[in-house]
Design a protein around this motif. Structure first.
Motif, short mmCIF file in Angstrom:
data_model
loop_
_atom_site.label_atom_id
_atom_site.label_comp_id
_atom_site.label_asym_id
_atom_site.label_seq_id
_atom_site.Cartn_x
_atom_site.Cartn_y
_atom_site.Cartn_z
N THR A 3 -18.17 -31.86 -139.32
CA THR A 3 -17.14 -31.32 -140.21
C THR A 3 -17.10 -29.81 -140.07
N THR A 4 -15.94 -29.25 -140.24
CA THR A 4 -15.75 -27.81 -140.11
C THR A 4 -14.93 -27.33 -141.30
N ASP A 194 -7.80 -33.54 -141.43
CA ASP A 194 -7.27 -33.73 -140.09
C ASP A 194 -8.43 -33.73 -139.11
N SER A 195 -8.32 -34.51 -138.07
CA SER A 195 -9.36 -34.57 -137.02
C SER A 195 -8.77 -34.09 -135.71
N ASP A 196 -9.58 -33.39 -134.93
CA ASP A 196 -9.09 -32.96 -133.62
C ASP A 196 -9.71 -33.84 -132.53
N GLU A 197 -9.38 -33.52 -131.30
CA GLU A 197 -9.82 -34.38 -130.20
C GLU A 197 -11.31 -34.27 -129.93
N ASP A 198 -11.97 -33.23 -130.46
CA ASP A 198 -13.41 -33.08 -130.28
C ASP A 198 -14.21 -33.80 -131.35
N LYS A 200 -14.01 -33.33 -134.68
CA LYS A 200 -14.30 -32.53 -135.86
C LYS A 200 -13.27 -32.81 -136.95
N VAL A 201 -13.72 -32.77 -138.19
CA VAL A 201 -12.85 -33.03 -139.34
C VAL A 201 -12.56 -31.71 -140.03
N PHE A 202 -11.28 -31.41 -140.18
CA PHE A 202 -10.87 -30.15 -140.79
C PHE A 202 -10.18 -30.41 -142.13
N THR A 204 -7.39 -29.79 -144.87
CA THR A 204 -6.00 -29.34 -144.83
C THR A 204 -5.56 -29.06 -146.27
#
Length: 283
Positions: A3-4, A194-198, A200-202, A204
């Protein structure tokens, strides 16, 4: 999956000033509640003081709000780590978002209580604030600092179909109440992480949080305008002076700021109570 935490990009400039910066809603409402505690309705029909006290108690609820607790985990016995990370981030998001929504509801109740007492013929709160604005249009000293800027910023967050807009506080009050109504009626969209392709969960929802925070500030500013107009008409009495124990910056006549660390009339404090105290000047 990791998570970020990310800071939202929406930060109006009046929150970042070195002096005369606008306080967060939780600090703003504390000072306004203190002001109302030192004031009283001096004119009105039977039961005026009771209605004043009721509206004041709604402010006290908003002032007393600290946290809203959520647990968005969905434990079905087979949740993967990615799902757990998503739910953990969503929990934090919902706690912040809903805390501001709850405060907004309390402030709406307080505002409408004061409107019923001070402007009983107004069909809606926005019209009462508009009347107060008209009455104070030539009294710059009674205007809360940054009021037009806050109203203008809230307009940038207006969803389609939400009435209100412009730099008047009255229009912004109408918009803030409409935002609250959307949530009450289940029409507000609920932000999700939101999740990215790496992997990680961001978090929003930064714009949604900013909108509700600024809506709360707008309602507080609306109450301040109602009170300023009522004080001018001798319908509300303010007692004693405000002692600025640690001092604060307030606007001066030249458009700058000056440091005050003594007493000032509560009537004058009404226009600046929502400002951050700031650091004292160097000796």
């Amino acid at each position: 999956m990791t998570t970020t935490r990310m800071e939202g990009s929406c930060l109006p400039s009046y929150h970042t000033l070195s002096t005369l910066a606008l306080s967060e809603p939780e600090d703003h409402v504390r000072e306004l509640t203190d002001w109302v505690e030192h004031a009283s309705a001096v004119t009105g029909g039977p039961g005026a003081q009771h209605h004043w006290d009721t509206a004041y108690k709604w402010l006290r609820l908003a002032q007393g709000l600290r946290t809203v607790t959520f647990d968005m985990s969905y434990d079905d016995g087979g949740m993967c780590s990615a799902g757990l990370d998503f739910d953990a981030v969503w929990t934090g998001m919902m706690e912040e978002w809903q805390q501001h929504h709850v405060r907004l509801g309390y402030l709406r109740a307080a505002l409408e209580g004061f409107v019923r007492l001070l402007y009983p013929d107004a069909a809606e709160p926005g019209l009462a604030v508009e009347s107060a604005e008209q009455q104070l249009r030539h009294d710059a000293g009674a205007w809360p600092v940054h009021a037009h800027a806050v109203a203008d910023h809230l307009r940038t967050h207006a969803p389609d179909g939400v009435p209100g807009g412009g730099t008047s506080v009255a229009a912004a009050v109408t918009q803030a109440i409409a935002l609250h109504e959307m949530a009450v009626r289940g029409c507000a969209s609920i932000p999700e992480p939101d999740s990215d392709e790496d992997g990680k969960v961001f978090p929003t929802g930064h714009a949604e949080v900013c909108a509700v925070k600024e809506a709360s500030t707008v309602l507080l500013l609306g109450i301040q305008l109602l009170m300023a107009a009522a004080v001018k008409e001798d319908r509300v009495g303010v007692f004693d002076d405000k002692y600025l124990l640690d001092g604060m910056w307030i606007p001066d006549a030249s458009g700058g700021s000056r440091w005050v660390d003594g007493e000032m009339p509560y009537g004058e404090y009404l226009a600046v109570l929502h400002l951050q105290p700031g650091e004292p000047p160097e000796l």
